[in-house]
Design a protein around this motif. Structure first.
Motif, PDB file in Angstrom:
ATOM      1  N   THR A  51      -4.519   4.151  -4.768  1.00 12.62           N
ATOM      2  CA  THR A  51      -2.919   3.922  -4.439  1.00 12.62           C
ATOM      3  C   THR A  51      -2.042   4.961  -5.450  1.00 12.62           C
ATOM      4  O   THR A  51      -2.562   5.309  -6.411  1.00 12.62           O
ATOM      5  N   VAL A  55       2.579   1.756  -5.911  1.00  6.08           N
ATOM      6  CA  VAL A  55       1.870   1.165  -4.811  1.00  6.08           C
ATOM      7  C   VAL A  55       1.428  -0.074  -5.222  1.00  6.08           C
ATOM      8  O   VAL A  55       0.460   0.116  -6.295  1.00  6.08           O
ATOM      9  N   TYR A 110      -3.264  -2.201   5.166  1.00  7.02           N
ATOM     10  CA  TYR A 110      -1.885  -1.959   4.357  1.00  7.02           C
ATOM     11  C   TYR A 110      -0.819  -2.742   5.061  1.00  7.02           C
ATOM     12  O   TYR A 110      -0.624  -2.697   6.238  1.00  7.02           O
ATOM     13  N   TYR A 112       3.728  -3.116   4.623  1.00  2.00           N
ATOM     14  CA  TYR A 112       4.807  -2.440   4.220  1.00  2.00           C
ATOM     15  C   TYR A 112       5.882  -3.349   4.093  1.00  2.00           C
ATOM     16  O   TYR A 112       6.368  -3.803   5.340  1.00  2.00           O
ATOM     17  N   ARG A 197       3.379   5.507   4.416  1.00  2.11           N
ATOM     18  CA  ARG A 197       4.929   5.704   3.902  1.00  2.11           C
ATOM     19  C   ARG A 197       5.457   6.660   5.168  1.00  2.11           C
ATOM     20  O   ARG A 197       6.734   6.403   5.079  1.00  2.11           O
ATOM     21  N   PRO A 234       7.780   4.206  -2.396  1.00  2.00           N
ATOM     22  CA  PRO A 234       6.315   3.323  -2.479  1.00  2.00           C
ATOM     23  C   PRO A 234       6.671   1.832  -2.619  1.00  2.00           C
ATOM     24  O   PRO A 234       5.657   0.934  -2.430  1.00  2.00           O
ATOM     25  N   LEU A 237       5.086  -0.904  -0.572  1.00  2.68           N
ATOM     26  CA  LEU A 237       3.654  -0.847   0.021  1.00  2.68           C
ATOM     27  C   LEU A 237       2.657  -1.548  -0.763  1.00  2.68           C
ATOM     28  O   LEU A 237       2.552  -1.534  -1.986  1.00  2.68           O
TER      29      LEU A 237
END
Length: 259
Positions: A51, A55, A110, A112, A197, A234, A237
């Motif tokens: 990462t 993050v 992931y 976000y 991202r 970031p 995330l």
């Protein structure tokens, strides 16, 4: 020689990413120094997914080899006593030598988190992304569907990406809304550097009305990073972890609904 697997969680803000860097605090360095004190010998770790700076991880997996004979609790409670406050070991397991935290993973996930309101976050500063123009959910949901399947994701790839191929299998690309919070979910066999991202940045162009939903397919098929939107911050995330064959009998992620 024993191979130990650890499940970790961390806040990425105090660290300059996962990988060791000269004269900068990193997650890998912090963990390996703590493990070495428990093992009484130098330790080298392999991680499921590296990462970047800032993050976070709700479920990161690493493995290392050791000649030290320790109870599994030493790799959890003992190591946690030596780690920075923003990083913690959740569990430890001993596995066969054939297991590899990175190469044994078949998929990665992931999430976000994006706060969409005129005012910047205070309580959630550094833990969510922030976008102040109003967003429309439905166009982003429609646009995300073109990303599913096998594609060349070069348009969403960082210039410094070291992946051998930009072709990845994206099995989940979803957007949902909970009040002022937009939640983006992605799952793939593997991800390129900054890929999530960059995907979020492009979906925001659709959500704010700058692009029609169909334009994201045009960006994808261009395989050209210059046709793509900005790399988003970031802050929001979270690495939700890898998926492994159940035969390895590793703990499943828990408490992910909190994110």
């Amino acid at each position: 020689m024993a191979r130990i697997v650890l499940g970790l969680e961390y806040d990425g803000r105090p660290f300059h990413g996962w990988q060791r860097q000269k004269a900068l605090p990193t997650l890998q360095e912090s963990l390996e120094l703590a493990l070495a004190q428990i093992a009484n010998h130098p330790v080298s770790t392999q991680v499921a997914g590296r990462t970047d700076t800032g993050v976070h991880a709700a479920y990161q997996v690493v493995h290392f080899d050791t000649t030290a004979q320790r109870p599994l609790s030493a790799w959890v409670r003992g190591v946690n006593c030596l780690l920075p406050p923003a990083m913690a070991v959740r569990w430890a397991r001993e596995v066969e030598e054939g297991f590899h935290a990175r190469y044994s993973a078949c998929r990665r996930r992931y999430r976000y988190l994006l706060l969409n309101r005129p005012q910047r976050p205070g309580l959630w500063a550094g833990r969510v992304g922030w976008f102040h123009p109003p967003l429309e959910l439905q166009p982003m949901q429609e646009a995300a569907q073109c990303l599913l399947g096998w594609h060349d994701f070069s348009a969403f790839r960082a210039a410094e990406c070291q992946a051998k191929t930009p072709v990845k299998l994206l099995t989940q690309a979803e957007v949902r809304q909970d009040g002022e919070l937009f939640i983006f979910e992605f799952e793939a066999n593997a991800f390129l550097h900054h890929m999530v991202r960059n995907l979020v940045g492009n979906l925001l162009f659709v959500g704010k009305g700058a692009w029609p939903a169909s334009h994201l397919k045009t960006v994808l098929e261009s395989c050209d990073r210059s046709c793509s939107a900005m790399t988003f911050t970031p802050d929001g995330l979270y690495f939700l972890g890898p998926r492994y064959d159940p035969a390895f009998e590793l703990p499943e992620p828990s408490m992910l609904s909190l994110f």
